[in-house]
Design a protein around this motif. Structure first.
Motif, PDB file in Angstrom:
ATOM      1  N   ALA A 328       0.824  -1.592  -0.235  1.00  0.00           N
ATOM      2  CA  ALA A 328      -0.185   0.014   0.199  1.00  0.00           C
ATOM      3  C   ALA A 328       0.794   1.367   0.339  1.00  0.00           C
ATOM      4  CB  ALA A 328      -1.182   0.239   1.161  1.00  0.00           C
ATOM      5  N   HIS A 329       2.257   1.161   1.226  1.00  0.00           N
ATOM      6  CA  HIS A 329       2.673   2.122   0.605  1.00  0.00           C
ATOM      7  C   HIS A 329       3.098   1.940  -0.592  1.00  0.00           C
ATOM      8  CE1 HIS A 329       2.509   3.839   4.986  1.00  0.00           C
ATOM      9  NE2 HIS A 329       2.136   2.513   5.558  1.00  0.00           N
ATOM     10  N   GLU A 330       4.007   1.494  -0.823  1.00  0.00           N
ATOM     11  CA  GLU A 330       4.685   1.959  -2.846  1.00  0.00           C
ATOM     12  C   GLU A 330       3.771   2.406  -3.271  1.00  0.00           C
ATOM     13  OE1 GLU A 330       7.480   1.341  -2.955  1.00  0.00           O
ATOM     14  OE2 GLU A 330       8.038   1.027  -0.800  1.00  0.00           O
ATOM     15  N   ILE A 331       2.429   1.531  -3.770  1.00  0.00           N
ATOM     16  CA  ILE A 331       1.361   1.898  -4.596  1.00  0.00           C
ATOM     17  C   ILE A 331       0.866   3.239  -4.217  1.00  0.00           C
ATOM     18  CG2 ILE A 331      -0.487   0.491  -5.806  1.00  0.00           C
ATOM     19  CD1 ILE A 331       0.629  -1.638  -4.648  1.00  0.00           C
ATOM     20  N   ALA A 336      -0.628   8.212  -6.674  1.00  0.00           N
ATOM     21  CA  ALA A 336      -1.490   9.912  -6.142  1.00  0.00           C
ATOM     22  C   ALA A 336      -0.787  10.959  -6.981  1.00  0.00           C
ATOM     23  CB  ALA A 336      -1.270  10.177  -4.992  1.00  0.00           C
ATOM     24  N   SER A 337       0.355  10.392  -7.616  1.00  0.00           N
ATOM     25  CA  SER A 337       1.245  11.450  -8.839  1.00  0.00           C
ATOM     26  C   SER A 337       0.346  10.891 -10.103  1.00  0.00           C
ATOM     27  CB  SER A 337       2.280  10.727  -9.155  1.00  0.00           C
ATOM     28  OG  SER A 337       3.196  11.284  -7.872  1.00  0.00           O
ATOM     29  N   ILE A 338       0.156   9.886 -10.256  1.00  0.00           N
ATOM     30  CA  ILE A 338      -1.146   8.985 -11.565  1.00  0.00           C
ATOM     31  C   ILE A 338      -2.665   9.996 -12.159  1.00  0.00           C
ATOM     32  CG2 ILE A 338      -2.269   7.284 -13.101  1.00  0.00           C
ATOM     33  CD1 ILE A 338       0.285   5.856 -12.156  1.00  0.00           C
ATOM     34  N   SER A 339      -2.981   9.929 -10.314  1.00  0.00           N
ATOM     35  CA  SER A 339      -4.334  10.906  -9.911  1.00  0.00           C
ATOM     36  C   SER A 339      -4.265  12.188 -10.548  1.00  0.00           C
ATOM     37  CB  SER A 339      -4.883  10.397  -9.473  1.00  0.00           C
ATOM     38  OG  SER A 339      -5.830  10.767  -9.111  1.00  0.00           O
ATOM     39  N   GLY A 340      -3.281  12.793 -10.373  1.00  0.00           N
ATOM     40  CA  GLY A 340      -3.378  13.910 -10.256  1.00  0.00           C
ATOM     41  C   GLY A 340      -2.567  14.735 -11.735  1.00  0.00           C
ATOM     42  N   ASP A 360     -11.016  10.298 -17.462  1.00  0.00           N
ATOM     43  CA  ASP A 360     -12.182  10.739 -15.769  1.00  0.00           C
ATOM     44  C   ASP A 360     -12.034   9.313 -15.881  1.00  0.00           C
ATOM     45  OD1 ASP A 360     -13.437  12.917 -16.226  1.00  0.00           O
ATOM     46  OD2 ASP A 360     -14.878  12.775 -17.336  1.00  0.00           O
ATOM     47  N   ILE A 361     -12.442   8.032 -16.802  1.00  0.00           N
ATOM     48  CA  ILE A 361     -11.974   6.689 -15.882  1.00  0.00           C
ATOM     49  C   ILE A 361     -10.754   6.500 -15.010  1.00  0.00           C
ATOM     50  CG2 ILE A 361     -12.260   4.873 -16.694  1.00  0.00           C
ATOM     51  CD1 ILE A 361     -13.974   5.180 -19.703  1.00  0.00           C
ATOM     52  N   VAL A 362     -10.126   6.754 -15.903  1.00  0.00           N
ATOM     53  CA  VAL A 362      -8.438   6.548 -15.222  1.00  0.00           C
ATOM     54  C   VAL A 362      -8.783   7.812 -13.077  1.00  0.00           C
ATOM     55  CG1 VAL A 362      -6.486   7.770 -15.036  1.00  0.00           C
ATOM     56  CG2 VAL A 362      -6.763   6.917 -17.161  1.00  0.00           C
ATOM     57  N   VAL A 363      -9.339   8.483 -13.526  1.00  0.00           N
ATOM     58  CA  VAL A 363      -9.235   9.587 -12.491  1.00  0.00           C
ATOM     59  C   VAL A 363     -10.380   8.435 -10.664  1.00  0.00           C
ATOM     60  CG1 VAL A 363     -10.235  11.232 -10.849  1.00  0.00           C
ATOM     61  CG2 VAL A 363      -8.987  11.135 -13.181  1.00  0.00           C
ATOM     62  N   LEU A 369      -8.975   2.299  -6.405  1.00  0.00           N
ATOM     63  CA  LEU A 369      -7.999   1.816  -5.997  1.00  0.00           C
ATOM     64  C   LEU A 369      -7.135   2.121  -4.940  1.00  0.00           C
ATOM     65  CD1 LEU A 369      -6.001  -0.738  -7.010  1.00  0.00           C
ATOM     66  CD2 LEU A 369      -4.572   1.146  -8.492  1.00  0.00           C
ATOM     67  N   SER A 370      -7.938   3.405  -5.196  1.00  0.00           N
ATOM     68  CA  SER A 370      -6.480   4.341  -3.796  1.00  0.00           C
ATOM     69  C   SER A 370      -7.992   3.900  -2.182  1.00  0.00           C
ATOM     70  CB  SER A 370      -7.434   6.434  -3.667  1.00  0.00           C
ATOM     71  OG  SER A 370      -6.792   6.402  -2.668  1.00  0.00           O
ATOM     72  N   GLY A 371      -9.194   4.203  -2.093  1.00  0.00           N
ATOM     73  CA  GLY A 371      -9.599   2.970  -1.608  1.00  0.00           C
ATOM     74  C   GLY A 371      -9.483   1.811  -0.882  1.00  0.00           C
TER      75      GLY A 371
END
Length: 533
Positions: A328-331, A336-340, A360-363, A369-371
């Motif tokens: 989780a820490h590694e991913i 977060a970088s990809i989403s931003g 929108d699908i990616v976000v 995935l973050s949840g």
């Protein structure tokens, strides 16, 4: 040596019987001879005296404390009684002189060897006195004159003296050995009785089931623990073939069979349940080495197996939790970088509608995935519960209001069975998450329509049951239902029940899966004793 009341009582009875037999029989024979007919009345008088003495002795025996001294008095009385009998029946010519030997033999059983020899000496003195008085003519009043040669008196005295002493020594020695043998036998008998009592006590209180099977394969012994484990009594299984009682237990009953140290077998109980029995076998022999059968010891391992499975599951969960935390820490950071980055690209006004939809699908998937990673962390490192008093009746009422705002519960009939003012000391937020996860799983299992119940048993306030009317959980899935990523739903992540298990474990409680009264699944939340406020 000391004499007991029982021995002295038997002596009085046997002495009376012998005197009656000897003197009564002699009186009958004396009736045939005119010269000896005068002795009949004295004999009957002696019989009457012996009866009277026996009655008095029997009466005094209950009151006298010094039994040894009383036994010595009986022997002295018998010596005097025999002396009187000899005086009345001819002195040196009397046929009853052997009666002294009877008294000496009796003394050997009642008295010590030293006192037996002393009794023989007394018999010699009394018999020798009678012969001397008769020899010197002092017994004319008894009709006893000096009618035999001089040598006869001395030889008679010598023969009787030797016989009396030898009789005393032999009978005393034999009596001493008999008493020692009897004492040793009594000690051994007591030891065997104590050992038998101890063995029965051990068999009655040992926690392992014990069963003895003979060479024909029939059950010959069944202890209390075996009855408690199997629910079968000794009367039900005695002499029954072992395969008829334990259908899946296959052993060798022969004398040459090798012992079984550790083995397991499934046993079906009367109520249709199954328990796991761990057993061992060994040949059973008696003290002489005769083969009696096969001794089978067994224990109920069902709970131990469950604990073992739970420990294995806990180990697996711990390993997966550590892996989940590390991943989780590694991913999370690259995610977060990809989403931003995608959100920044989405703000570009020159992007076409199709490109915006893909962004929108990616976000959306990144958020999902973050949840999922957040759920991972909650499972891997559950927060320590912040316990406080929770009114369960009010808590469940608020939970029903929360359900009413969710369309998934539109066709679900929620039932609450909780006594008012029932307080538990729990973490309210974690408990709400547990109930929500279980409720969502129940709704999915019922496919949006059915009954959902929350019950707190008044007799067991530390147990909360959550059940539904769905199809239930298959038996083969129950052992893995709390593992992360294991799900029976096609779209499930498999972390909901894993998180529930982690929260219950953090509270020091346990969760069990049962068959509910509506036919569906029933989750029983078992809280520790301090779970109630």
């Amino acid at each position: 040596m000391s004499t007991d009341n029982r021995s002295l009582t038997w002596y009085l009875i046997c002495r009376t019987a012998v005197i009656t037999l000897l003197l009564g029989g002699a009186a009958v024979f004396f009736l045939e001879g005119s010269l000896q007919r005068a002795l009949i009345y004295p004999l009957f008088i002696l019989i009457a005296v012996s009866f009277a003495e026996a009655l008095v002795s029997a009466f005094l025996l209950k009151k006298i404390s010094n039994i040894d001294f009383f036994a010595q008095l009986q022997i002295a009385w018998d010596l005097l009684f025999v002396s009187a009998l000899i005086l009345l029946t001819g002195g040196v010519e009397s046929v009853f002189s052997f009666a002294y030997l009877l008294v000496i033999v009796a003394a050997s059983f009642l008295l010590s060897r030293r006192l037996t020899i002393l009794a023989a000496a007394g018999a010699i003195v009394l018999f020798g006195g009678i012969l001397d008085l008769q020899y010197f003519g002092y017994l004319h009043s008894f009709g006893l004159s000096r009618s035999v040669p001089d040598g006869t008196f001395f030889s008679t005295l010598f023969v009787h003296a030797v016989a009396f002493f030898l009789g005393a020594i032999l009978s005393g020695t034999l009596a001493e050995r008999w008493r020692r043998s009897e004492a040793q036998l009594q000690r051994k008998s007591i030891d065997y009785a104590e050992l038998e009592k101890m063995n029965r006590t051990i068999l009655a209180h040992i926690n392992s089931g014990l069963m003895l099977v003979n060479q024909e394969g029939r059950i010959r012994s069944f202890n209390r623990a075996a009855t408690e484990i199997t629910g079968l009594s000794l009367q039900e299984v005695y002499n029954q073939p072992l395969p008829d009682v334990f259908t899946e237990l296959v052993i060798d009953y022969s004398q040459d069979a090798r012992p079984t140290n550790r083995a397991e077998v499934m046993f079906s109980t009367r109520d249709g349940g199954k328990i796991i029995l761990g057993y061992a076998t060994t040949p059973a022999k008696d003290r002489q080495g005769v083969f009696l059968g096969t001794l089978i010891t067994f224990q109920d391992l069902t709970q131990l197996k469950k604990i073992e499975d739970e420990l294995k599951r806990a180990d697996r969960l711990a390993a997966v939790g550590r892996l989940a935390a590390a991943m989780a820490h590694e991913i999370r950071n690259p995610l977060a970088s990809i989403s931003g980055s995608v959100q920044i690209l989405r703000e570009n006004t020159e992007a076409e509608n199709e490109e915006r939809q893909l962004m929108d699908i990616v976000v959306s998937e990144a958020d999902r995935l973050s949840g999922l990673l957040t759920s991972f962390l909650q499972f891997a490192r559950p927060k320590m519960p912040d316990k406080g008093p929770v009114d369960m009746s009010q808590f469940l009422a608020e939970l029903v209001l929360l359900f009413s705002s969710d369309n998934r519960f539109a066709n679900i009939d929620v039932e609450i069975d909780c006594p008012p003012k029932t307080f538990f000391c729990l973490d309210q937020e974690q408990l709400r998450q547990v109930f929500w996860d279980l409720a969502i799983n129940a709704v999915d299992a019922m496919e949006g329509s059915g009954r959902l119940g929350f019950r707190i048993d008044p007799g067991k306030p530390a147990i909360i049951r959550i059940e539904d009317s769905g199809p239930g959980i298959p038996e083969e899935s129950r052992t893995r239902i709390f593992e992360p990523f294991f799900s029976t739903k096609g779209t499930g992540s498999g972390l909901g029940l894993a998180s529930v298990y982690a929260v219950m474990e953090a509270h020091g409680g346990d969760i069990k899966i049962e068959r509910g009264q509506w036919g569906g699944a029933c989750f029983s939340l078992h809280f520790p004793d301090n779970g109630r406020n």
